[in-house]
Design a protein around this motif. Structure first.
Motif, PDB file in Angstrom:
ATOM      1  N   GLU A  94       0.793  -1.227   0.000  1.00  0.00           N
ATOM      2  CA  GLU A  94       0.000   0.000   0.000  1.00  0.00           C
ATOM      3  C   GLU A  94       0.828   1.281   0.000  1.00  0.00           C
ATOM      4  OE1 GLU A  94      -2.581  -0.409   3.380  1.00  0.00           O
ATOM      5  OE2 GLU A  94      -3.741  -2.022   2.429  1.00  0.00           O
ATOM      6  N   ASN A  95       2.085   1.212   0.449  1.00  0.00           N
ATOM      7  CA  ASN A  95       2.832   2.455   0.688  1.00  0.00           C
ATOM      8  C   ASN A  95       4.224   2.552   0.076  1.00  0.00           C
ATOM      9  OD1 ASN A  95       0.917   3.707   2.721  1.00  0.00           O
ATOM     10  ND2 ASN A  95       1.310   1.726   3.663  1.00  0.00           N
ATOM     11  N   ALA A  96       4.754   1.466  -0.427  1.00  0.00           N
ATOM     12  CA  ALA A  96       6.161   1.492  -0.851  1.00  0.00           C
ATOM     13  C   ALA A  96       6.291   1.564  -2.365  1.00  0.00           C
ATOM     14  CB  ALA A  96       6.898   0.281  -0.298  1.00  0.00           C
ATOM     15  N   GLY A  97       6.085   2.743  -2.910  1.00  0.00           N
ATOM     16  CA  GLY A  97       6.274   2.950  -4.338  1.00  0.00           C
ATOM     17  C   GLY A  97       7.708   2.726  -4.771  1.00  0.00           C
ATOM     18  N   TYR A  98       8.621   2.726  -3.819  1.00  0.00           N
ATOM     19  CA  TYR A  98      10.033   2.517  -4.122  1.00  0.00           C
ATOM     20  C   TYR A  98      10.396   1.040  -4.310  1.00  0.00           C
ATOM     21  CZ  TYR A  98      10.042   1.737   0.966  1.00  0.00           C
ATOM     22  OH  TYR A  98       9.761   1.302   2.239  1.00  0.00           O
ATOM     23  N   LEU A  99       9.456   0.139  -4.036  1.00  0.00           N
ATOM     24  CA  LEU A  99       9.717  -1.293  -4.171  1.00  0.00           C
ATOM     25  C   LEU A  99       9.113  -1.771  -5.489  1.00  0.00           C
ATOM     26  CD1 LEU A  99      10.938  -3.740  -2.723  1.00  0.00           C
ATOM     27  CD2 LEU A  99       8.714  -4.135  -1.678  1.00  0.00           C
ATOM     28  N   PRO A 100       9.957  -2.045  -6.507  1.00  0.00           N
ATOM     29  CA  PRO A 100       9.435  -2.374  -7.836  1.00  0.00           C
ATOM     30  C   PRO A 100       8.698  -3.712  -7.913  1.00  0.00           C
ATOM     31  CG  PRO A 100      11.819  -2.567  -7.810  1.00  0.00           C
ATOM     32  CD  PRO A 100      11.411  -1.994  -6.479  1.00  0.00           C
ATOM     33  N   SER A 101       8.991  -4.631  -6.986  1.00  0.00           N
ATOM     34  CA  SER A 101       8.339  -5.942  -7.009  1.00  0.00           C
ATOM     35  C   SER A 101       8.284  -6.514  -5.597  1.00  0.00           C
ATOM     36  CB  SER A 101       9.125  -6.889  -7.918  1.00  0.00           C
ATOM     37  OG  SER A 101       8.642  -8.205  -7.794  1.00  0.00           O
ATOM     38  N   MET A 102       7.147  -7.094  -5.251  1.00  0.00           N
ATOM     39  CA  MET A 102       7.017  -7.709  -3.929  1.00  0.00           C
ATOM     40  C   MET A 102       7.873  -8.964  -3.800  1.00  0.00           C
ATOM     41  SD  MET A 102       5.311  -5.856  -1.881  1.00  0.00           S
ATOM     42  CE  MET A 102       4.869  -6.959  -0.554  1.00  0.00           C
ATOM     43  N   THR A 103       8.344  -9.503  -4.915  1.00  0.00           N
ATOM     44  CA  THR A 103       9.225 -10.674  -4.824  1.00  0.00           C
ATOM     45  C   THR A 103      10.546 -10.303  -4.138  1.00  0.00           C
ATOM     46  OG1 THR A 103      10.085 -10.338  -7.059  1.00  0.00           O
ATOM     47  CG2 THR A 103       8.216 -11.846  -6.827  1.00  0.00           C
ATOM     48  N   ILE A 104      10.941  -9.053  -4.222  1.00  0.00           N
ATOM     49  CA  ILE A 104      12.149  -8.588  -3.527  1.00  0.00           C
ATOM     50  C   ILE A 104      11.910  -8.659  -2.023  1.00  0.00           C
ATOM     51  CG2 ILE A 104      13.710  -6.629  -3.146  1.00  0.00           C
ATOM     52  CD1 ILE A 104      12.897  -5.722  -6.052  1.00  0.00           C
ATOM     53  N   PHE A 105      10.751  -8.195  -1.581  1.00  0.00           N
ATOM     54  CA  PHE A 105      10.408  -8.295  -0.160  1.00  0.00           C
ATOM     55  C   PHE A 105      10.339  -9.754   0.263  1.00  0.00           C
ATOM     56  CE2 PHE A 105       6.792  -9.076   2.778  1.00  0.00           C
ATOM     57  CZ  PHE A 105       7.444  -8.704   3.959  1.00  0.00           C
ATOM     58  N   ASP A 106       9.681 -10.591  -0.536  1.00  0.00           N
ATOM     59  CA  ASP A 106       9.545 -12.009  -0.190  1.00  0.00           C
ATOM     60  C   ASP A 106      10.907 -12.674  -0.004  1.00  0.00           C
ATOM     61  OD1 ASP A 106       6.768 -11.814  -0.296  1.00  0.00           O
ATOM     62  OD2 ASP A 106       6.643 -12.579  -2.348  1.00  0.00           O
ATOM     63  N   ALA A 107      11.829 -12.409  -0.905  1.00  0.00           N
ATOM     64  CA  ALA A 107      13.171 -12.995  -0.809  1.00  0.00           C
ATOM     65  C   ALA A 107      13.900 -12.482   0.427  1.00  0.00           C
ATOM     66  CB  ALA A 107      13.969 -12.678  -2.070  1.00  0.00           C
ATOM     67  N   THR A 108      13.761 -11.209   0.704  1.00  0.00           N
ATOM     68  CA  THR A 108      14.417 -10.610   1.866  1.00  0.00           C
ATOM     69  C   THR A 108      13.820 -11.152   3.159  1.00  0.00           C
ATOM     70  OG1 THR A 108      14.715  -8.600   0.563  1.00  0.00           O
ATOM     71  CG2 THR A 108      15.133  -8.436   2.915  1.00  0.00           C
ATOM     72  N   PHE A 109      12.500 -11.290   3.199  1.00  0.00           N
ATOM     73  CA  PHE A 109      11.850 -11.815   4.396  1.00  0.00           C
ATOM     74  C   PHE A 109      12.260 -13.266   4.635  1.00  0.00           C
ATOM     75  CE2 PHE A 109       8.599 -13.321   7.259  1.00  0.00           C
ATOM     76  CZ  PHE A 109       8.491 -12.261   8.142  1.00  0.00           C
ATOM     77  N   GLN A 110      12.407 -14.041   3.566  1.00  0.00           N
ATOM     78  CA  GLN A 110      12.858 -15.429   3.696  1.00  0.00           C
ATOM     79  C   GLN A 110      14.252 -15.473   4.334  1.00  0.00           C
ATOM     80  OE1 GLN A 110      11.187 -18.283   3.048  1.00  0.00           O
ATOM     81  NE2 GLN A 110      12.937 -19.449   3.768  1.00  0.00           N
ATOM     82  N   LYS A 111      15.142 -14.610   3.894  1.00  0.00           N
ATOM     83  CA  LYS A 111      16.490 -14.547   4.483  1.00  0.00           C
ATOM     84  C   LYS A 111      16.429 -14.124   5.947  1.00  0.00           C
ATOM     85  CE  LYS A 111      18.875 -13.636   0.167  1.00  0.00           C
ATOM     86  NZ  LYS A 111      19.794 -12.782  -0.571  1.00  0.00           N
ATOM     87  N   TYR A 112      15.539 -13.201   6.250  1.00  0.00           N
ATOM     88  CA  TYR A 112      15.325 -12.751   7.636  1.00  0.00           C
ATOM     89  C   TYR A 112      14.911 -13.918   8.511  1.00  0.00           C
ATOM     90  CZ  TYR A 112      12.561 -10.474  11.391  1.00  0.00           C
ATOM     91  OH  TYR A 112      12.003 -10.090  12.594  1.00  0.00           O
ATOM     92  N   GLN A 113      13.965 -14.724   8.034  1.00  0.00           N
ATOM     93  CA  GLN A 113      13.518 -15.880   8.803  1.00  0.00           C
ATOM     94  C   GLN A 113      14.622 -16.916   8.971  1.00  0.00           C
ATOM     95  OE1 GLN A 113       9.908 -16.929   6.579  1.00  0.00           O
ATOM     96  NE2 GLN A 113       8.785 -16.504   8.464  1.00  0.00           N
ATOM     97  N   GLU A 114      15.379 -17.143   7.926  1.00  0.00           N
ATOM     98  CA  GLU A 114      16.475 -18.117   7.999  1.00  0.00           C
ATOM     99  C   GLU A 114      17.523 -17.670   9.010  1.00  0.00           C
ATOM    100  OE1 GLU A 114      17.784 -18.384   3.948  1.00  0.00           O
ATOM    101  OE2 GLU A 114      16.012 -19.532   3.338  1.00  0.00           O
ATOM    102  N   GLN A 115      17.830 -16.386   9.034  1.00  0.00           N
ATOM    103  CA  GLN A 115      18.794 -15.884  10.014  1.00  0.00           C
ATOM    104  C   GLN A 115      18.271 -16.046  11.420  1.00  0.00           C
ATOM    105  OE1 GLN A 115      19.336 -11.714  10.876  1.00  0.00           O
ATOM    106  NE2 GLN A 115      21.532 -11.919  10.497  1.00  0.00           N
ATOM    107  N   ALA A 116      17.003 -15.771  11.641  1.00  0.00           N
ATOM    108  CA  ALA A 116      16.392 -15.884  12.973  1.00  0.00           C
ATOM    109  C   ALA A 116      16.408 -17.334  13.449  1.00  0.00           C
ATOM    110  CB  ALA A 116      14.970 -15.340  12.952  1.00  0.00           C
ATOM    111  N   GLN A 117      16.188 -18.272  12.542  1.00  0.00           N
ATOM    112  CA  GLN A 117      16.201 -19.683  12.911  1.00  0.00           C
ATOM    113  C   GLN A 117      17.600 -20.181  13.217  1.00  0.00           C
ATOM    114  OE1 GLN A 117      14.195 -21.566   9.644  1.00  0.00           O
ATOM    115  NE2 GLN A 117      12.167 -20.992  10.390  1.00  0.00           N
ATOM    116  N   ALA A 118      18.593 -19.559  12.594  1.00  0.00           N
ATOM    117  CA  ALA A 118      19.979 -19.980  12.802  1.00  0.00           C
ATOM    118  C   ALA A 118      20.515 -19.548  14.159  1.00  0.00           C
ATOM    119  CB  ALA A 118      20.860 -19.412  11.687  1.00  0.00           C
ATOM    120  N   LEU A 119      19.882 -18.565  14.762  1.00  0.00           N
ATOM    121  CA  LEU A 119      20.363 -18.059  16.067  1.00  0.00           C
ATOM    122  C   LEU A 119      19.941 -18.945  17.215  1.00  0.00           C
ATOM    123  CD1 LEU A 119      19.721 -14.252  15.589  1.00  0.00           C
ATOM    124  CD2 LEU A 119      21.865 -15.483  15.355  1.00  0.00           C
TER     125      LEU A 119
END
Length: 75
Positions: free
Chosen positions: A50-75
């Motif tokens: 709804e607010n991030a006109g600077y994000l050209p594709s939500m797949t970028i967010f999805d990939a980043t969020f996946q990495k975020y979750q993987e890092q959290a699980q590794a801790l």
């Protein structure tokens, strides 16, 4: 204590990079309304759609969020 998604995203900032994730992080840094304490996918996804006109594709967010979750699980 788990980092928020925003805190994780800020570790990926690189003003010199043309990488999509680094650009996402750089732009989110300047987004004053970004939900900085959020950890959950759904509220973040809704905000960005709804607010991030600077994000050209939500797949970028999805990939980043996946990495975020993987890092959290590794801790």
């Amino acid at each position: 204590m788990r980092k928020s998604f925003y805190q994780y995203l800020m570790t990926l900032r690189d003003p010199e990079s043309h990488d999509e994730i680094a650009q996402f992080a750089n732009n989110a840094f300047f987004d004053q309304s970004f939900p900085k304490l959020e950890e959950a996918y759904e509220p973040l996804s809704k905000y960005l759609e709804e607010n991030a006109g600077y994000l050209p594709s939500m797949t970028i967010f999805d990939a980043t969020f996946q990495k975020y979750q993987e890092q959290a699980q590794a801790l």
